[in-house]
Every structure is written in structure tokens, then in C-alpha cells.
Design a protein around this motif. Structure first.
Motif, short mmCIF file in Angstrom:
data_model
loop_
_atom_site.label_atom_id
_atom_site.label_comp_id
_atom_site.label_asym_id
_atom_site.label_seq_id
_atom_site.Cartn_x
_atom_site.Cartn_y
_atom_site.Cartn_z
N LEU A 185 -31.43 -8.75 71.90
CA LEU A 185 -31.76 -8.77 70.48
C LEU A 185 -32.86 -9.78 70.18
CD1 LEU A 185 -31.05 -7.83 67.57
CD2 LEU A 185 -29.45 -9.74 67.50
N THR A 186 -32.78 -10.94 70.81
CA THR A 186 -33.79 -11.96 70.62
C THR A 186 -35.15 -11.49 71.13
OG1 THR A 186 -32.10 -13.67 70.85
CG2 THR A 186 -34.38 -14.36 71.12
N SER A 187 -35.18 -10.86 72.28
CA SER A 187 -36.46 -10.39 72.83
C SER A 187 -37.06 -9.29 71.97
CB SER A 187 -36.29 -9.94 74.27
OG SER A 187 -35.47 -8.79 74.33
N VAL A 188 -36.23 -8.42 71.39
CA VAL A 188 -36.74 -7.38 70.50
C VAL A 188 -37.34 -8.01 69.24
CG1 VAL A 188 -36.02 -5.50 68.97
CG2 VAL A 188 -35.27 -5.53 71.34
N MET A 189 -36.65 -9.00 68.68
CA MET A 189 -37.14 -9.65 67.46
C MET A 189 -38.44 -10.41 67.73
SD MET A 189 -34.23 -9.70 64.94
CE MET A 189 -34.84 -10.93 63.97
N ILE A 190 -38.54 -11.07 68.87
CA ILE A 190 -39.77 -11.79 69.22
C ILE A 190 -40.91 -10.80 69.43
CG2 ILE A 190 -40.85 -13.15 71.05
CD1 ILE A 190 -38.23 -14.69 71.27
N GLY A 191 -40.64 -9.68 70.06
CA GLY A 191 -41.66 -8.66 70.26
C GLY A 191 -42.19 -8.11 68.95
N LYS A 192 -41.30 -7.88 67.98
CA LYS A 192 -41.74 -7.42 66.66
C LYS A 192 -42.60 -8.47 65.98
CE LYS A 192 -38.13 -4.24 65.14
NZ LYS A 192 -37.06 -4.05 64.14
N ALA A 193 -42.20 -9.73 66.07
CA ALA A 193 -42.96 -10.80 65.42
C ALA A 193 -44.34 -10.96 66.04
CB ALA A 193 -42.18 -12.11 65.50
#
Length: 116
Positions: A45-53
Motif C-alpha cells: 500500500l505504501t509503495s502504491v501511494m508513493i508511486g502515485k505521488a
């Protein structure tokens, strides 16, 4: 305190603990299965959110700067920024996350910059 009595009580509690399936499952199996699943889930979840940002292009509002055309031109040339038109409700738009920031260029900034 007699250590043989402590050993007897310890063995009795250990055998009851091993016999009781619910206790065994809740103290051993659930943590062994749940914690790794939770960790992998949080990491993904953290990696997905960082990728979006990282992919998002931030919107920035420029306030003022009419007498500093060079600064405005340089800001518009930055590829990783989207300049939006200035409005009076910039604080509200920042709090509602419509824009990332508002840059206020004071009057005479370009002249003061050239003077040093």
C-alpha cells in the motif's frame, strides 16, 4: 519456594495450553500468519501511494509578479509544475488540496534581485 513445585505447575500449565486448541491458535498460529500478511499489505500500500505521488504533477498558483516577467517565465518553463491562474481563494484551495502551493512574488522582486 520449592523449585519442584514450580516445575510441576509449569508442566501442568504447558500441557493445558497445548491441549486447548483455541489458546494454541490465538497465541501461535494467528500471529505467525497475520503479522506477515499485514506487513506485506502495508508495504505494498505504501509503495502504491508513493508511486502515485511521484507521478502527480503539482499545481502551483503564482500571486503577483507582474513586474517580474523573467521569474514568471522561468516558473512556466519548469516541466514538473503546473501553473494555475491566480485567485483570491488560494488558502481554501490549498486546504482542499486542489493546489499544492501559492507563490507570492512581491513587487519589485526582479529589480531587487538584479541589485543583489
Amino acid at each position: 519456594m520449592n523449585f519442584s513445585n514450580v516445575g510441576i505447575v509449569y508442566r501442568k500449565e504447558l500441557t493445558e495450553w497445548v491441549r486447548d486448541r483455541r489458546t494454541l491458535i490465538s497465541t501461535v498460529l494467528v500471529p505467525l500468519l497475520a503479522f506477515p500478511i499485514l506487513m506485506v499489505g502495508m508495504i505494498s500500500l505504501t509503495s502504491v501511494m508513493i508511486g502515485k505521488a511521484e507521478k502527480e504533477i503539482p499545481k502551483v498558483m503564482v500571486l503577483g509578479g507582474e513586474d517580474s516577467p523573467q521569474i514568471l517565465q522561468k516558473l512556466r518553463e519548469v516541466d514538473k509544475l503546473e501553473i494555475v491562474p491566480a485567485t483570491d481563494d488560494y488558502k481554501k484551495r490549498i486546504s482542499e488540496k486542489e493546489i499544492r502551493a501559492a507563490v507570492d512574488i512581491p513587487k519589485g522582486f526582479d529589480a531587487a534581485l538584479s541589485r543583489g
